[in-house]
Design an enzyme around this catalytic site. Structure first.
Site, PDB file in Angstrom:
ATOM      1  N   GLU A 112       4.992   0.310 -21.830  1.00 30.89           N
ATOM      2  CA  GLU A 112       4.838   1.722 -21.912  1.00 30.89           C
ATOM      3  C   GLU A 112       3.927   2.209 -22.488  1.00 30.89           C
ATOM      4  O   GLU A 112       3.509   3.154 -22.267  1.00 30.89           O
ATOM      5  CB  GLU A 112       6.552   2.544 -21.895  1.00 30.89           C
ATOM      6  CG  GLU A 112       7.198   1.844 -20.329  1.00 30.89           C
ATOM      7  CD  GLU A 112       8.984   2.721 -20.778  1.00 30.89           C
ATOM      8  OE1 GLU A 112       9.730   3.455 -20.213  1.00 30.89           O
ATOM      9  OE2 GLU A 112       9.142   1.308 -21.811  1.00 30.89           O
ATOM     10  N   LYS A 159     -17.074   9.450 -35.347  1.00 33.52           N
ATOM     11  CA  LYS A 159     -16.260   7.825 -35.562  1.00 33.52           C
ATOM     12  C   LYS A 159     -14.699   8.539 -35.635  1.00 33.52           C
ATOM     13  O   LYS A 159     -14.030   6.915 -34.888  1.00 33.52           O
ATOM     14  CB  LYS A 159     -17.239   8.003 -37.671  1.00 33.52           C
ATOM     15  CG  LYS A 159     -18.060   7.817 -37.688  1.00 33.52           C
ATOM     16  CD  LYS A 159     -18.739   8.122 -38.979  1.00 33.52           C
ATOM     17  CE  LYS A 159     -19.495   8.359 -38.680  1.00 33.52           C
ATOM     18  NZ  LYS A 159     -19.582   9.934 -37.924  1.00 33.52           N
ATOM     19  N   GLN A 215     -20.635  13.898 -36.917  1.00 27.42           N
ATOM     20  CA  GLN A 215     -20.057  13.535 -37.937  1.00 27.42           C
ATOM     21  C   GLN A 215     -18.739  12.652 -36.863  1.00 27.42           C
ATOM     22  O   GLN A 215     -17.624  12.414 -37.867  1.00 27.42           O
ATOM     23  CB  GLN A 215     -19.582  14.021 -39.429  1.00 27.42           C
ATOM     24  CG  GLN A 215     -18.843  13.337 -40.616  1.00 27.42           C
ATOM     25  CD  GLN A 215     -18.996  14.011 -41.629  1.00 27.42           C
ATOM     26  OE1 GLN A 215     -20.534  13.994 -42.506  1.00 27.42           O
ATOM     27  NE2 GLN A 215     -18.727  14.638 -42.271  1.00 27.42           N
ATOM     28  N   TYR A 249     -30.461  15.330 -35.290  1.00 25.85           N
ATOM     29  CA  TYR A 249     -29.464  15.232 -35.512  1.00 25.85           C
ATOM     30  C   TYR A 249     -29.094  16.784 -36.185  1.00 25.85           C
ATOM     31  O   TYR A 249     -28.717  17.695 -36.900  1.00 25.85           O
ATOM     32  CB  TYR A 249     -28.864  14.597 -37.133  1.00 25.85           C
ATOM     33  CG  TYR A 249     -27.758  14.453 -37.666  1.00 25.85           C
ATOM     34  CD1 TYR A 249     -26.957  13.752 -37.441  1.00 25.85           C
ATOM     35  CD2 TYR A 249     -27.418  15.253 -38.647  1.00 25.85           C
ATOM     36  CE1 TYR A 249     -25.449  13.263 -38.158  1.00 25.85           C
ATOM     37  CE2 TYR A 249     -26.240  15.726 -38.831  1.00 25.85           C
ATOM     38  CZ  TYR A 249     -25.265  14.568 -39.237  1.00 25.85           C
ATOM     39  OH  TYR A 249     -24.043  14.007 -39.406  1.00 25.85           O
ATOM     40  N   LYS A 263      20.666  -2.895 -21.603  1.00 29.33           N
ATOM     41  CA  LYS A 263      19.203  -2.745 -21.218  1.00 29.33           C
ATOM     42  C   LYS A 263      18.074  -4.065 -21.812  1.00 29.33           C
ATOM     43  O   LYS A 263      18.425  -4.420 -22.782  1.00 29.33           O
ATOM     44  CB  LYS A 263      18.888  -1.011 -21.657  1.00 29.33           C
ATOM     45  CG  LYS A 263      20.052  -0.382 -20.498  1.00 29.33           C
ATOM     46  CD  LYS A 263      18.952   0.796 -20.260  1.00 29.33           C
ATOM     47  CE  LYS A 263      18.226   1.150 -20.384  1.00 29.33           C
ATOM     48  NZ  LYS A 263      17.477   2.481 -19.909  1.00 29.33           N
ATOM     49  N   SER A 292      18.178  -1.503 -25.860  1.00 31.52           N
ATOM     50  CA  SER A 292      18.855  -0.275 -25.947  1.00 31.52           C
ATOM     51  C   SER A 292      19.961   0.001 -27.085  1.00 31.52           C
ATOM     52  O   SER A 292      20.800  -0.944 -27.648  1.00 31.52           O
ATOM     53  CB  SER A 292      20.065   0.695 -24.829  1.00 31.52           C
ATOM     54  OG  SER A 292      20.100   1.130 -25.053  1.00 31.52           O
ATOM     55  N   ASN A 325      13.950  -3.166 -22.237  1.00 28.43           N
ATOM     56  CA  ASN A 325      13.243  -2.102 -21.727  1.00 28.43           C
ATOM     57  C   ASN A 325      11.615  -2.294 -22.152  1.00 28.43           C
ATOM     58  O   ASN A 325      11.587  -3.275 -22.780  1.00 28.43           O
ATOM     59  CB  ASN A 325      13.301  -1.018 -23.106  1.00 28.43           C
ATOM     60  CG  ASN A 325      15.029  -0.211 -22.356  1.00 28.43           C
ATOM     61  OD1 ASN A 325      15.328   0.054 -21.244  1.00 28.43           O
ATOM     62  ND2 ASN A 325      15.009   0.599 -23.301  1.00 28.43           N
ATOM     63  N   THR A 384       0.960  -1.157   0.106  1.00 31.22           N
ATOM     64  CA  THR A 384      -0.129   0.067  -0.182  1.00 31.22           C
ATOM     65  C   THR A 384       1.188   1.147  -0.077  1.00 31.22           C
ATOM     66  O   THR A 384       1.709   0.929   0.420  1.00 31.22           O
ATOM     67  CB  THR A 384      -1.292  -0.359   1.114  1.00 31.22           C
ATOM     68  OG1 THR A 384      -0.302   0.169   2.546  1.00 31.22           O
ATOM     69  CG2 THR A 384      -1.761  -1.284   2.012  1.00 31.22           C
ATOM     70  N   HIS A 385       0.416   2.203  -0.776  1.00 26.35           N
ATOM     71  CA  HIS A 385       1.368   3.090  -0.899  1.00 26.35           C
ATOM     72  C   HIS A 385       2.493   2.889  -1.565  1.00 26.35           C
ATOM     73  O   HIS A 385       3.941   3.512  -1.389  1.00 26.35           O
ATOM     74  CB  HIS A 385       1.825   4.473   0.479  1.00 26.35           C
ATOM     75  CG  HIS A 385       0.698   4.371   1.596  1.00 26.35           C
ATOM     76  ND1 HIS A 385      -0.288   5.353   1.518  1.00 26.35           N
ATOM     77  CD2 HIS A 385      -0.132   3.636   2.515  1.00 26.35           C
ATOM     78  CE1 HIS A 385      -1.129   5.277   1.748  1.00 26.35           C
ATOM     79  NE2 HIS A 385      -1.113   4.379   2.929  1.00 26.35           N
TER      80      HIS A 385
HETATM   81  N1  ARG Z   1     -21.322  11.206 -42.932  1.00 23.15           N
HETATM   82  C1  ARG Z   1     -22.321  12.042 -42.078  1.00 23.15           C
HETATM   83  C2  ARG Z   1     -22.557  11.455 -40.784  1.00 23.15           C
HETATM   84  O1  ARG Z   1     -21.085  10.884 -40.217  1.00 23.15           O
HETATM   85  C3  ARG Z   1     -23.616  10.912 -42.386  1.00 23.15           C
HETATM   86  C4  ARG Z   1     -24.714  11.969 -42.217  1.00 23.15           C
HETATM   87  C5  ARG Z   1     -25.437  13.328 -42.587  1.00 23.15           C
HETATM   88  N2  ARG Z   1     -27.145  13.598 -42.408  1.00 23.15           N
HETATM   89  C6  ARG Z   1     -26.996  15.270 -42.609  1.00 23.15           C
HETATM   90  N3  ARG Z   1     -27.972  15.670 -42.546  1.00 23.15           N
HETATM   91  N4  ARG Z   1     -25.802  15.498 -43.612  1.00 23.15           N
HETATM   92  O2  ARG Z   1     -22.880  11.621 -39.872  1.00 23.15           O
END
Ligand code: ARG
Length: 467
Positions: free
Chosen positions: A300, A335, A332, A327, A293, A287, A295, A165-166
């Site tokens: 890491e 993603k 967009q 929306y 060494k 190294s 590593n 601990t610690h």
């Molecule tokens: N490429 C757009 C996105 O990834 C698709 C949806 C676009 N919709 C719109 N109403 N312009 O969100």
């Protein structure tokens, strides 16, 4: 600037009816997502096939058109898979790239595919399908990591090491017990993954732009065809919701935090000063200047990937926090965060699984360290409570004096002569030496979930049955 811009200033062929001219080059660049959302091609095509099949089943498009659409989409799928598809930035995103190609392949029937849907529910569908698959992959990978720990725990159910601990020596534990702590952590991560799959298991397609549609669609049919439990229940929420992506990132962040703590321990344990473990050649580097060494680069980097994953979580939370329903194009930007975090997480789990499987454990070194630092002081205090009837607070005080004496003599508790111990408290007998060894200390901690080898084996059996 991306390189596939062309000079064409014509309006967008997919939605340009009311536009006299095309977008500015900068508009095109900021607007396009094809550079990253092409990753969704398989989900996009699967979704479109399910949608077209449902449209035909409901009599909204002819079955002839449906056949053409499905055939065309399958052709596009193999074109993309074989690298024979030309993605165009002018067509913005994966949805319009696929649809435009479909039009080239099958003509006017392609225009019927987008009936009763919008890119808003389309992208919600594609992304959900992608995240669901990624969660399923994560679940399997975590199972592999847990299995690696279970094997090491079994092998080392009796190997004594210092518990900290610690980061100060606290009490002796077994290495098996320490491994099982990680099994608990990654087990919780895996159950979070399972819950997240349950949460997102609703089909967005058919929510259309935001309000649903006047066409007599069957959302239950598309939900079934795409492997979802049921359709989502509110079309506005459906196209504005990215909780599934945020849940994925939260789980990735928590798992990453666990992986990073493990990475940190490996970094510490593999130093010559600790020498508890030795990394395999396969999971370490040398190294270029210091020949001695070895590593722990992989550990890491796992530790560092966690920072990246946390960044993605904060980015998406921030992207979403001010958005009015439904929306907005801000979404967009969801993603890349998820794709990047998924890649980091997969790599980190894979690297950790390899390191855990390959580690050489130096049990002699661990045992020697377990005995240093007066790690059995609590055992002495407990003995005074049990055998001499002292209240724990008094026993704690007596033990403290014994530790101070041992420290001044430069020896361990077990090396103090009986006369010295008796001078501190007359009730101490030579039986006390039985509890001052690290093995006795560990074996005595038989409380449920404790470090005694018998308990560690119970924990292993529990998890084996669930893995
Ligand atoms: N490429 C757009 C996105 O990834 C698709 C949806 C676009 N919709 C719109 N109403 N312009 O969100």
């Amino acid at each position: 600037m991306a390189d596939d811009t062309t000079d064409t200033k014509s309006s967008n062929q997919m939605w340009g009816g009311r536009f006299a001219s095309g977008p500015d080059a900068i508009m095109e660049e900021i607007n396009a997502s094809i550079g990253f959302d092409k990753k969704l091609f398989a989900q996009d095509i699967r979704g479109s096939i399910a949608h077209a099949t449902m449209l035909a089943h409901q009599g909204i498009i002819s079955s002839d058109d449906k056949d053409k659409i499905v055939h065309g989409l399958n052709t596009i799928l193999s074109e993309i898979e074989s690298g024979n598809f030309e993605f165009s930035r002018q067509l913005e995103d994966i949805h319009m790239n696929v649809e435009a190609r479909l039009a080239t392949l099958i003509g006017p029937a392609a225009g019927r595919l987008h009936t009763a849907r919008s890119r808003n529910d389309q992208v919600a569908l594609d992304f959900r399908l992608w995240v669901k698959e990624e969660l399923e992959k994560t679940e399997k990978m975590l199972t592999g990591l847990i299995a690696a720990f279970l094997d090491r725990a079994e092998e080392h159910a009796e190997s004594v090491m210092p518990g900290f601990t610690h980061l100060q020596t606290a009490q002796p534990v077994t290495f098996g017990h320490h491994c099982m702590a990680y099994v608990e952590m990654f087990g919780r991560d895996r159950s979070r993954v399972r819950h997240a799959i349950e949460h997102l298991d609703e089909s967005p397609i058919g929510a259309a732009a935001l309000a649903g549609t006047g066409y007599p669609i069957d959302r239950h049919m598309t939900a079934r065809a795409l492997g979802f439990r049921e359709p989502t229940r509110n079309s506005i929420d459906t196209v504005s919701d990215r909780d599934f992506a945020i849940e994925f990132l939260s789980i990735a962040a928590i798992t990453g935090m666990h992986l990073s703590r493990l990475a940190e321990e490996i970094v510490i344990w593999s130093t010559p000063q600790f020498g508890f473990v030795r990394l395999s050649d396969a999971f370490s580097t040398g190294s270029s200047i210091m020949p001695q060494k070895k590593n722990p680069d992989a550990a890491e980097l796992v530790r560092a990937k966690t920072g990246r994953i946390n960044g993605s979580l904060v980015a998406l939370l921030t992207i979403m926090k001010g958005l009015p329903l439904a929306y907005s194009k801000d979404m967009q930007e969801d993603k890349e965060q998820v794709f990047d975090a998924a890649e980091s997480l997969e790599l980190a789990i894979a690297a950790m699984t390899g390191m855990v499987r390959d580690l050489t454990v130096n049990t002699a070194r661990m045992k020697a360290a377990a005995g240093s630092g007066y790690s059995t002081a609590t055992d002495l205090a407990d003995w005074l409570v049990r055998e001499a009837g002292l209240p724990f607070r008094d026993a704690h005080h007596v033990t403290g004096r014994a530790v101070a004496l041992a420290e001044s003599k430069g020896c361990d508790l077990a090396e103090l002569p009986l006369a010295d111990l008796q001078a501190i408290h007359s009730a101490i007998t030579d039986k006390v030496y039985d509890v001052l060894t690290v093995e006795a200390s560990v074996a005595s901690r038989k409380s449920f979930g404790g470090t005694a080898p018998s308990e560690v084996r119970r924990q292993i059996a529990f998890w084996r049955a669930r893995n």
